[in-house]
Design an enzyme around this catalytic site. Structure first.
Site, mmCIF file in Angstrom:
data_model
loop_
_atom_site.group_PDB
_atom_site.id
_atom_site.type_symbol
_atom_site.label_atom_id
_atom_site.label_comp_id
_atom_site.label_asym_id
_atom_site.label_seq_id
_atom_site.Cartn_x
_atom_site.Cartn_y
_atom_site.Cartn_z
ATOM 1 N N SER A 121 0.827 -1.195 0.000
ATOM 2 C CA SER A 121 0.000 0.000 0.000
ATOM 3 C C SER A 121 0.874 1.262 0.000
ATOM 4 O O SER A 121 1.567 1.528 -0.971
ATOM 5 C CB SER A 121 -0.960 -0.039 1.194
ATOM 6 O OG SER A 121 -1.992 0.907 1.058
ATOM 7 N N ASP A 177 -10.015 -4.973 -4.208
ATOM 8 C CA ASP A 177 -9.418 -4.061 -3.229
ATOM 9 C C ASP A 177 -10.274 -2.798 -3.097
ATOM 10 O O ASP A 177 -10.402 -2.035 -4.058
ATOM 11 C CB ASP A 177 -8.002 -3.687 -3.682
ATOM 12 C CG ASP A 177 -7.204 -2.961 -2.609
ATOM 13 O OD1 ASP A 177 -7.819 -2.310 -1.747
ATOM 14 O OD2 ASP A 177 -5.967 -3.036 -2.638
ATOM 15 N N HIS A 211 -7.801 -5.680 0.286
ATOM 16 C CA HIS A 211 -6.570 -4.931 0.574
ATOM 17 C C HIS A 211 -5.698 -5.731 1.538
ATOM 18 O O HIS A 211 -5.582 -5.420 2.724
ATOM 19 C CB HIS A 211 -6.928 -3.565 1.165
ATOM 20 C CG HIS A 211 -5.801 -2.565 1.097
ATOM 21 N ND1 HIS A 211 -5.224 -2.176 -0.091
ATOM 22 C CD2 HIS A 211 -5.149 -1.889 2.074
ATOM 23 C CE1 HIS A 211 -4.273 -1.283 0.155
ATOM 24 N NE2 HIS A 211 -4.200 -1.105 1.461
#
Length: 231
Positions: A121, A177, A211
């Site tokens: 991320s 995600d 995610h």
């Protein structure tokens, strides 16, 4: 340097290093499982590898009402397309923090080509930017659920010589995600390929993954690392 979780190579001296940067609100400890996972998959191949998991500094996060969290740069809003970007904070991390981690590993005797830099991320955003900015040619870059600011002017102040044009880049992203859209990840990788001519960047999509990382993605990371280092 910030707090670091380090899994020291079982066989000394270490000849390889994997540096991995966590995502927003996490810590180095939160991703230390990756080193343990790779070591468990192949203890012999990674016996001379040191795994380094730094923790980002604590800063106020705009999208979180200013509440402090561990972060490599500010998050301006909860937007899966990441249209707003903290340029100043991002550049600060690229120009100082990441370079320090890589340089420290090199000072400990590990050649740059035996260092892989990765992240998840926000950490992946730093890894992708480092592929453009670092003044050393590394062994590879890993971006999991990552993104980048697709504005070339952001990078003009960084190192002008592209040292990692032919360095392998692995980008993995779940197609479900909700935090960083898979389209944003794909667009980010397409942008650095088109803008800077990276020759060995690969995009992997994982069906149903949100995610996070799953077993298939970790297996692909394992194969990527071994291929980068010819293990």
């Amino acid at each position: 340097m910030s707090q670091i979780v380090k899994l020291v190579a079982s066989k000394q001296p270490a000849t390889h290093a994997l540096i991995f940067l966590h995502g927003l609100g996490d810590s180095g400890h939160g991703w230390s499982f990756l080193g343990q996972h790779l070591q468990a998959m192949d203890p012999i191949a990674f016996q001379s590898t040191t795994f380094i998991f730094p923790t980002a500094p604590t800063i106020g996060i705009t999208a979180n009402g200013g509440h402090p969290m561990n972060a490599w740069f500010d998050l301006m809003e909860w937007d899966p397309e990441m249209r707003q970007f903290d340029n100043a904070g991002y550049l600060k991390t690229l120009n100082s923090v990441v370079k320090d981690y890589v340089k420290h590993a090199m000072d400990e005797g590990i050649p740059a080509e035996n260092i892989i830099l990765g992240g998840f991320s926000q950490g992946a955003a730093i890894a992708l930017g480092s592929a453009i900015s670092l003044p050393w040619k590394l062994g590879g870059f890993i971006s999991l659920s990552g993104f980048i600011s697709c504005h070339k002017e952001l990078f003009v102040k960084l190192d002008k010589d592209l040292h990692n044009k032919d360095t392998p880049i692995f980008h993995g992203h779940g197609d479900a995600d909700p935090v960083v859209a898979v389209s944003r990840g794909m667009g980010s990788l397409d942008w650095i390929i088109g803008t800077y001519g990276f020759q060995k960047a690969e995009f992997h999509t994982y069906k149903g993954l949100q995610h996070s990382a799953d077993e298939q993605e970790l297996r692909d990371v394992y194969q990527f690392v071994k291929k980068c280092w010819n293990l």
